[in-house]
Design an enzyme around this catalytic site. Sequence first.
Site, PDB file in Angstrom:
ATOM      1  N   LYS A  49      -6.682   4.890   0.321  1.00  0.00           N
ATOM      2  CA  LYS A  49      -6.278   6.189  -0.258  1.00  0.00           C
ATOM      3  C   LYS A  49      -7.078   6.457  -1.524  1.00  0.00           C
ATOM      4  O   LYS A  49      -7.610   5.535  -2.142  1.00  0.00           O
ATOM      5  CB  LYS A  49      -4.780   6.212  -0.598  1.00  0.00           C
ATOM      6  N   ASP A  54       3.022   2.087  -3.933  1.00  0.00           N
ATOM      7  CA  ASP A  54       2.156   2.931  -3.101  1.00  0.00           C
ATOM      8  C   ASP A  54       2.439   2.794  -1.603  1.00  0.00           C
ATOM      9  O   ASP A  54       1.849   3.517  -0.797  1.00  0.00           O
ATOM     10  CB  ASP A  54       0.679   2.549  -3.307  1.00  0.00           C
TER      11      ASP A  54
END
Length: 295
Positions: free
Chosen positions: A9, A133
């Site tokens: 990401k 996350d």
Amino acid sequence: MLTLHSPAKINLFLRILNRREDGYHNLSSLFQAIDLHDVLSLSLSGQDNMTCTDPSLPVDEKNLVMKAIALFRRKTKLPIYATVHLEKHIPHQAGLGGGSSNAATALWGLNLLAGKPVNDETLMAWGAEIGSDVAFFLSKGTAHCTGRGEVIKPLEAFLNNLPITIIKPCEGLSTPQVFRCLDLQKLSPRNPDLLLEKITHHFFENNLINDLEEPAFRLEPKLQELKNKLLNSGYKNVLMSGSGTAFFCLGNEGKITKTEALFIAKTTPVNRINGVWYNCENFAKKSLQKLKTFG
Ligand code: C5P
């Protein structure tokens, strides 16, 4: 055997709002999954066992994949054990969420192998117990994340096939190290909701802001030099991802020939649809180079 891509990401902006009593920080960040990925192979077995292509990573209960398997077993109360193999490509200490993505991929894959006893929302809540996350990767790949990162507002994909170059220097930084160095007096004054509005409408210039660049650059001054080199090479939109030390460059105007970098990857955003995990097949077709350091 189930074989799944585990994407990286980037954070298109990352504003830190305040420090919390539990030691974490409230943040506001726009996350996007990209097709740079690890490959996780999973099968159910009589006991947990993990192998990994990267010998520097632990394969015991310290690995987030092993944590995910233990958590899934504990939460579902099902006797689920797994043999896993992790083919590692996402650099670590990079701010690219590699370990969190591996944990999310393991949770999603185990749930599938177990006959889907729970839905993605439940997996998200469980994932947040492993790391801030992890929940993001259980979204569809584009999300506005708040809280300590685990409060997910899914967004429509808006970057389409925008080329994104990832550059990871030799230097690495750990997330706690960067957060410890954060000076709350030096945070950006920009309103995160306005940044979100601008960036989702493709107004990137002057809106790509990461409050963790300042402490990371203080810890590792070479990072500022690398950012300057990338900007001077023609890239207009360059930002450190997460707590670093990787940078992402949007578009493909830049020429990085003499950049001091350990790892360069040409990527594009990746999203998924309900019931299907991320497919990063496109990335495999593109070039992936590992460059030696040169000064
Ligand atoms: O949640 P995770 O284990 O990924 O976080 C690693 C470390 O990063 C935490 O222990 C904390 O020091 C820091 N952190 C933080 N605020 C956040 C996320 C992480 O201070 N929102």
